[in-house]
Design an enzyme around this catalytic site. Sequence first.
Site: not given
Length: 332
Positions: A60, A163, A194
């Site tokens: 993502h 992330d 996401e």
Amino acid sequence: MYDLIKTLTETWGPSGYEHRVRAIIQEEVADLCDDMTVDGLGNLICRVGSGGKRVMMAAHMDEIGIMANYTEPKTGYLRFTNIGGLIYSTLGGHRVQFEDGTIGVIGNEDMFGKGRTSTPGVDSFYVDTEDETGHQAVKEGQPASMWRETIQRGQRIVGKAMDDRLSCVVAIETMRKLNKQAPNECVFVFTVQEEVGVRGARAAAYGVNPDIGIALDVTGTGDEIHGRKMAVKLGGGAAIKVHDSNLIVPPQIVKWMVERAEADGIPYQRELLVGGGTDGGAIQVARAGVPTGCISIPLRFVHTTSETADMGDVNACIDLLTALLSNEINLD
């Protein structure tokens, strides 16, 4: 590869506003795939190879952030709501960046007061964007991402949005290694949204209709002081997921990944994550169901502005994914 990591992690792109990240990835992979499309939700879909199993990889592009939703009439400070999973205890004093480049500082009503006995909620925070004239530069309705420069400390990399921009790098570097040659139809999807409910992966998996799904994401570690009880550590290699809150990985998928890692001498560890999930949770329930696994990059201080990863683990994930896709797949 570090330069690509630095570029992607420092690029602005909270959930629902991934266009800048997507543009960089499009330029990076244009010559690495057979075709490339953008679907109606904004997912970037890149195909490599043909024949064999159709395998969908999902990494993502979005990051957590905030949305300014109210301007205090006396001070001009911005109140905000969250975009994704903010950790409120880490917010005070951090910087955020709006799309026009304006940098704001997050304050808390009680930062220098009597203190709290419990973690503050989002309603106690505000953003200061005031200039020397007293003018607040941002109006409500504007999204922002966290802002912090990415740095390298030996083999460790520290920054925001690891992330999941690290996994985007894993996907890109795997495509580079495959060099458009694969015995399987490999569909690399750089997904949107996401962090707000795996929305992009859900739409993409329906459209791609894969035989196998592989989410590419980060995972927590068990090597922090008073941290979670988890047998994953920085520098331990690629984390092969067995279980998380939204995905029970089929045993044949775990076996496939573990056997490939052992055959090729790729360092790995098993991931059992209590709390949290990935795009894999959405892929597995697409259409009539998809056997789905996940390759995770161990990450300390997840969802903060100083997420910390190890370059050795990133390379192990690239090596494992490349090996899986370079060989014929038989899950019997």
